[in-house]
Design an enzyme around this catalytic site. Structure first.
Site, PDB file in Angstrom:
ATOM      1  N   ASN A 155      16.092  -0.716   0.472  1.00 23.01           N
ATOM      2  CA  ASN A 155      15.142  -1.404   1.362  1.00 23.01           C
ATOM      3  C   ASN A 155      13.729  -1.352   0.775  1.00 23.01           C
ATOM      4  OD1 ASN A 155      15.179   1.370   1.801  1.00 23.01           O
ATOM      5  ND2 ASN A 155      14.971   1.251   4.026  1.00 23.01           N
ATOM      6  N   GLN A 207       9.013   3.332   2.215  1.00 19.71           N
ATOM      7  CA  GLN A 207       8.598   2.906   3.563  1.00 19.71           C
ATOM      8  C   GLN A 207       7.268   3.581   3.926  1.00 19.71           C
ATOM      9  OE1 GLN A 207      12.295   3.901   3.334  1.00 19.71           O
ATOM     10  NE2 GLN A 207      12.219   1.870   2.481  1.00 19.71           N
ATOM     11  N   LYS A 254       2.570   2.255  -3.047  1.00 23.58           N
ATOM     12  CA  LYS A 254       3.081   3.562  -3.516  1.00 23.58           C
ATOM     13  C   LYS A 254       3.530   3.495  -4.972  1.00 23.58           C
ATOM     14  CE  LYS A 254       6.046   3.349  -0.120  1.00 23.58           C
ATOM     15  NZ  LYS A 254       5.507   2.218   0.683  1.00 23.58           N
ATOM     16  N   GLY A 271      10.714  -1.666  -1.998  1.00 29.28           N
ATOM     17  CA  GLY A 271      10.364  -2.550  -3.115  1.00 29.28           C
ATOM     18  C   GLY A 271       9.026  -2.076  -3.634  1.00 29.28           C
ATOM     19  N   HIS A 272       9.047  -1.369  -4.748  1.00 26.51           N
ATOM     20  CA  HIS A 272       7.823  -0.767  -5.288  1.00 26.51           C
ATOM     21  C   HIS A 272       7.417  -1.511  -6.555  1.00 26.51           C
ATOM     22  CE1 HIS A 272       8.834   3.274  -3.106  1.00 26.51           C
ATOM     23  NE2 HIS A 272       8.675   2.249  -2.289  1.00 26.51           N
ATOM     24  N   GLY A 312      11.076 -10.978   0.279  1.00 27.22           N
ATOM     25  CA  GLY A 312      10.219 -12.162   0.119  1.00 27.22           C
ATOM     26  C   GLY A 312       9.629 -12.663   1.429  1.00 27.22           C
ATOM     27  N   GLY A 349       4.558   0.790   5.305  1.00 26.35           N
ATOM     28  CA  GLY A 349       5.170   0.484   4.012  1.00 26.35           C
ATOM     29  C   GLY A 349       4.340  -0.510   3.214  1.00 26.35           C
ATOM     30  N   ASP A 350       4.726  -0.677   1.948  1.00 26.20           N
ATOM     31  CA  ASP A 350       4.066  -1.630   1.038  1.00 26.20           C
ATOM     32  C   ASP A 350       2.587  -1.327   0.824  1.00 26.20           C
ATOM     33  OD1 ASP A 350       6.508  -2.969   0.912  1.00 26.20           O
ATOM     34  OD2 ASP A 350       6.005  -4.212   2.640  1.00 26.20           O
ATOM     35  N   GLU A 351       2.232  -0.064   0.880  1.00 23.83           N
ATOM     36  CA  GLU A 351       0.825   0.319   0.720  1.00 23.83           C
ATOM     37  C   GLU A 351       0.397   0.334  -0.739  1.00 23.83           C
ATOM     38  OE1 GLU A 351       3.150   2.234   2.144  1.00 23.83           O
ATOM     39  OE2 GLU A 351       2.634   2.638   4.238  1.00 23.83           O
ATOM     40  N   ASP A 402      -9.962  -4.532  -3.348  1.00 22.37           N
ATOM     41  CA  ASP A 402     -10.419  -5.818  -3.896  1.00 22.37           C
ATOM     42  C   ASP A 402     -10.052  -7.015  -3.021  1.00 22.37           C
ATOM     43  OD1 ASP A 402      -7.832  -4.801  -4.999  1.00 22.37           O
ATOM     44  OD2 ASP A 402      -7.643  -6.888  -5.678  1.00 22.37           O
ATOM     45  N   ARG A 431      29.159  12.106  10.257  1.00 17.48           N
ATOM     46  CA  ARG A 431      29.956  12.963   9.358  1.00 17.48           C
ATOM     47  C   ARG A 431      31.199  12.253   8.817  1.00 17.48           C
ATOM     48  NH1 ARG A 431      29.599  17.546  13.777  1.00 17.48           N
ATOM     49  NH2 ARG A 431      29.781  15.614  14.944  1.00 17.48           N
ATOM     50  N   THR A 472      11.025  -6.933  -1.438  1.00 19.11           N
ATOM     51  CA  THR A 472      12.487  -6.846  -1.369  1.00 19.11           C
ATOM     52  C   THR A 472      13.098  -8.117  -0.802  1.00 19.11           C
ATOM     53  OG1 THR A 472      12.395  -4.464  -1.170  1.00 19.11           O
ATOM     54  CG2 THR A 472      14.411  -5.492  -0.372  1.00 19.11           C
TER      55      THR A 472
HETATM   56  P1  GDP Z   1       4.947  -0.210  -2.196  1.00 13.37           P
HETATM   57  O1  GDP Z   1       6.218  -0.627  -1.557  1.00 13.37           O
HETATM   58  O2  GDP Z   1       4.150   0.730  -1.356  1.00 13.37           O
HETATM   59  O3  GDP Z   1       5.123   0.291  -3.599  1.00 13.37           O
HETATM   60  O4  GDP Z   1       4.055  -1.543  -2.306  1.00 13.37           O
HETATM   61  P2  GDP Z   1       4.570  -3.002  -2.762  1.00 13.37           P
HETATM   62  O5  GDP Z   1       4.789  -2.991  -4.216  1.00 13.37           O
HETATM   63  O6  GDP Z   1       5.662  -3.473  -1.880  1.00 13.37           O
HETATM   64  O7  GDP Z   1       3.308  -3.872  -2.361  1.00 13.37           O
HETATM   65  C1  GDP Z   1       2.044  -3.625  -2.887  1.00 13.37           C
HETATM   66  C2  GDP Z   1       1.575  -4.882  -3.629  1.00 13.37           C
HETATM   67  O8  GDP Z   1       0.188  -4.784  -3.883  1.00 13.37           O
HETATM   68  C3  GDP Z   1       2.221  -5.045  -4.996  1.00 13.37           C
HETATM   69  O9  GDP Z   1       2.343  -6.412  -5.268  1.00 13.37           O
HETATM   70  C4  GDP Z   1       1.215  -4.414  -5.944  1.00 13.37           C
HETATM   71  O10 GDP Z   1       1.281  -4.954  -7.261  1.00 13.37           O
HETATM   72  C5  GDP Z   1      -0.081  -4.774  -5.278  1.00 13.37           C
HETATM   73  N1  GDP Z   1      -1.180  -3.817  -5.452  1.00 13.37           N
HETATM   74  C6  GDP Z   1      -1.156  -2.463  -5.422  1.00 13.37           C
HETATM   75  N2  GDP Z   1      -2.409  -1.969  -5.473  1.00 13.37           N
HETATM   76  C7  GDP Z   1      -3.234  -3.032  -5.532  1.00 13.37           C
HETATM   77  C8  GDP Z   1      -4.657  -3.182  -5.559  1.00 13.37           C
HETATM   78  O11 GDP Z   1      -5.408  -2.237  -5.522  1.00 13.37           O
HETATM   79  N3  GDP Z   1      -5.146  -4.468  -5.578  1.00 13.37           N
HETATM   80  C9  GDP Z   1      -4.325  -5.573  -5.605  1.00 13.37           C
HETATM   81  N4  GDP Z   1      -4.889  -6.760  -5.645  1.00 13.37           N
HETATM   82  N5  GDP Z   1      -2.994  -5.458  -5.572  1.00 13.37           N
HETATM   83  C10 GDP Z   1      -2.464  -4.206  -5.515  1.00 13.37           C
HETATM   84  P1  IMO Z   2       8.569   0.085   0.794  1.00 12.86           P
HETATM   85  O1  IMO Z   2       9.117   1.359   0.206  1.00 12.86           O
HETATM   86  C1  IMO Z   2       7.981  -2.375   4.337  1.00 12.86           C
HETATM   87  C2  IMO Z   2      11.161  -2.305   7.343  1.00 12.86           C
HETATM   88  C3  IMO Z   2      11.991  -3.560   7.563  1.00 12.86           C
HETATM   89  C4  IMO Z   2      12.300  -3.418   9.037  1.00 12.86           C
HETATM   90  C5  IMO Z   2      12.500  -1.924   9.212  1.00 12.86           C
HETATM   91  C6  IMO Z   2      13.960  -1.489   9.184  1.00 12.86           C
HETATM   92  O2  IMO Z   2       8.566  -1.057  -0.142  1.00 12.86           O
HETATM   93  O3  IMO Z   2       7.254   0.346   1.443  1.00 12.86           O
HETATM   94  P2  IMO Z   2      15.747  -1.257   7.228  1.00 12.86           P
HETATM   95  O4  IMO Z   2      16.278  -2.263   6.261  1.00 12.86           O
HETATM   96  O5  IMO Z   2      15.047  -0.100   6.578  1.00 12.86           O
HETATM   97  O6  IMO Z   2      16.750  -0.805   8.235  1.00 12.86           O
HETATM   98  O7  IMO Z   2      14.637  -2.071   8.076  1.00 12.86           O
HETATM   99  O8  IMO Z   2      11.802  -1.311   8.134  1.00 12.86           O
HETATM  100  N1  IMO Z   2      11.129  -1.807   5.958  1.00 12.86           N
HETATM  101  C7  IMO Z   2      10.053  -1.897   5.154  1.00 12.86           C
HETATM  102  N2  IMO Z   2       8.855  -2.479   5.353  1.00 12.86           N
HETATM  103  N3  IMO Z   2       8.226  -1.712   3.183  1.00 12.86           N
HETATM  104  C8  IMO Z   2       9.409  -1.095   2.983  1.00 12.86           C
HETATM  105  O9  IMO Z   2       9.643  -0.310   1.921  1.00 12.86           O
HETATM  106  C9  IMO Z   2      10.417  -1.210   3.975  1.00 12.86           C
HETATM  107  N4  IMO Z   2      11.685  -0.765   4.088  1.00 12.86           N
HETATM  108  C10 IMO Z   2      12.099  -1.116   5.301  1.00 12.86           C
HETATM  109  O10 IMO Z   2      11.258  -4.718   7.277  1.00 12.86           O
HETATM  110  O11 IMO Z   2      11.181  -3.777   9.789  1.00 12.86           O
HETATM  111 MG    MG Z   3       7.196  -2.355  -0.938  1.00 17.05          MG
END
Ligand code: GDP
Ligand code: IMO
Ligand code: MG
Length: 422
Positions: free
Chosen positions: A38, A222, A16, A40-41, A300, A12-14, A331, A142, A298
């Site tokens: 859950n 995720q 997306k 946070g994009h 912090g 997650g948090d790549e 970067d 169900r 989501t």
């Molecule tokens: P998501 O959940 O996959 O949408 O990713 P998150 O938003 O949770 O976390 C990605 C974080 O990296 C966010 O703060 C974005 O603004 C930041 N981000 C995304 N792509 C890049 C990048 O190429 N470089 C930098 N420095 N930040 C990025």
């Molecule tokens: P995005 O879409 C990173 C993690 C939680 C926990 C596990 C289970 O922003 O990439 P849950 O509340 O889903 O039952 O928690 O999954 N988790 C994430 N980690 N990015 C997310 O979403 C996540 N959504 C859930 O931290 O380890």
């Molecule tokens: Mg995220």
């Protein structure tokens, strides 16, 4: 084919949200198929920061329809908050947001069960506390509450009260919470009417877009390694973030999707508990967190950081049937003297052949690294592959060659235009 999926390849948090935003420029519909609040994009429009939890990132493109698919678990209170937050920035969801009538609905009771369970586990999962697991449990049991139930408040109130009684009877929550939850349920019922008019026929919308070959993006939440089936169980989420979830979570046949884009960070992060073979506990990990601003969008919480894990990524490529990769946060590696990629695993001194062979014993993995010299110049905001420093190109080419699919997008900063598209 005009349908593209965008899924997380790691934990997650790549990035997306950013990539979906970039790709949604001429797209008619963006749909989520699993998970809920859950997620946070993060998306930046100029200086303006948006953190979307349930609404697909396509909402930031004026004419784009956004679908919350049946595979999701929807938090009405969170959704209203999100709608209000983006309305403050002059973005309206009117006529552009559709909730599947058969999507499941999170209630305050599910959130309370989530917290109670985490507190009572010897080894907590580290959930986001958004009620995700308990809502999916009710779905599969169900007994869940669905989008369609939002259309009849009297019936909904009865269902909520009966679910509360059951939760107490089954010791899913402490009886001390009863009064507090009764108040929360009353408040909850007052927000339902603000979203019930978004409940609609997602089947028809999806089918008509397919029939008319209109462009659609499918936004995963995720990541593959958090998938209930393919992830690091039990330290996973309760849905199917991998591409397999799209078919059931939207009623969209997988063969209609032309491109499956896997999003990978140029390194790895994880938030919450569970095994993470390349996690760094030293200064380098701290630096990745600091430079990458790796704190959960989501909750912090600080994200755990480590080097890119090639074995896990390869598994992800295969499980999802990825056709290409978007590599983000290149970067963030700009200033490191040495950059490592995990190219092998050892368990008890024995070299393992793959991620899947090690999956049940990941906490005992000792990573084997291949080292790369850092490029030590800024790549922030680069638009062209040929302009990247040679060492950065070597790093990217190595990943591409080993993963066996092209890296077609490279993100070089959080902003929309900080991107290399090949
Ligand atoms: P998501 O959940 O996959 O949408 O990713 P998150 O938003 O949770 O976390 C990605 C974080 O990296 C966010 O703060 C974005 O603004 C930041 N981000 C995304 N792509 C890049 C990048 O190429 N470089 C930098 N420095 N930040 C990025
Ligand atoms: P995005 O879409 C990173 C993690 C939680 C926990 C596990 C289970 O922003 O990439 P849950 O509340 O889903 O039952 O928690 O999954 N988790 C994430 N980690 N990015 C997310 O979403 C996540 N959504 C859930 O931290 O380890
Ligand atoms: Mg995220």
């Amino acid at each position: 084919m005009s349908v593209i999926s965008v899924v997380g390849g790691q934990w997650g948090d790549e990035g997306k949200g950013k990539i979906v935003d970039v790709l949604s420029v001429d797209v008619e519909l963006v749909a989520r198929y699993q998970g809920g609040a859950n997620a946070g994009h993060t998306v930046y429009l100029g200086e303006e920061k948006f953190v979307l939890h349930q609404i697909p990132s396509g909402i930031l493109r004026e004419d784009c329809i956004c679908v919350l698919g049946n595979g999701m678990v929807i938090d009405p209170e969170g959704l209203v908050e999100e709608i209000n937050q983006i309305a403050e920035k002059n973005i309206s969801v009117d006529g552009r947001l559709v909730i599947a009538h058969n999507a499941h609905i999170v209630t305050p009771i599910h959130k309370a069960i989530d917290s109670h369970r985490e507190e009572s586990l010897d080894k907590p999962i580290g959930t986001t506390g958004k009620g995700i697991g308990p809502t999916y449990v009710d779905k599969f049991n169900r007994t869940g509450i669905r989008g369609t139930d939002l259309l009849n408040l009297n019936k909904l109130e009865k269902k909520l009260n009966s679910r509360l009684d059951d939760a107490i009877k089954n010791c899913e929550i402490s009886i001390d919470l009863k009064q507090d939850l009764e108040i929360k349920i009353k408040n909850y019922l007052t927000v339902i009417s603000k979203i019930s008019n978004f409940v609609g026929n997602v089947y028809e919308i999806i089918q008509s877009h397919l029939d008319n070959s209109q462009k659609m993006l499918i936004e995963g939440a995720q990541g593959t390694l958090l998938d209930i089936d393919h992830g690091t169980y039990p330290f996973v989420t309760s849905s199917s973030p991998s591409t397999g979830g799209i078919s059931s979570g939207l009623g969209l046949p997988l063969h209609k999707i032309g491109r499956h884009i896997g999003i990978f960070k140029a390194y790895c992060t994880r938030v919450g508990e569970g095994p993470f073979p390349t996690e760094l506990f030293d200064e380098t990990g701290e630096e990745l967190r600091k430079i990458g601003q790796e704190f959960g969008a989501t909750t912090g919480r600080p994200r755990r950081c480590g080097w890119f894990d090639l074995l896990a990524a390869k598994f992800s490529v295969h499980v999802n049937g990825l056709t290409e990769i978007a590599l983000t946060k290149l970067d963030i590696l700009d200033n490191f003297d040495e950059i490592k990629i995990c190219t092998g695993y050892k368990i008890n001194g024995k070299e393992m052949s793959s991620y899947s062979a090690s999956m049940c014993d990941l906490e005992n993995v000792e990573p084997i690294y291949t080292s790369f010299p850092g490029w030590k110049v800024s790549t922030v905001g680069f638009h062209h592959l040929e302009n990247l420093p040679g060492k950065a190109k070597d790093y990217i080419r190595y990943l591409e060659e080993k993963l066996g699919i092209p890296i077609k997008i490279i993100s070089t900063g959080p902003a929309r235009d900080q991107i290399i598209e090949g």
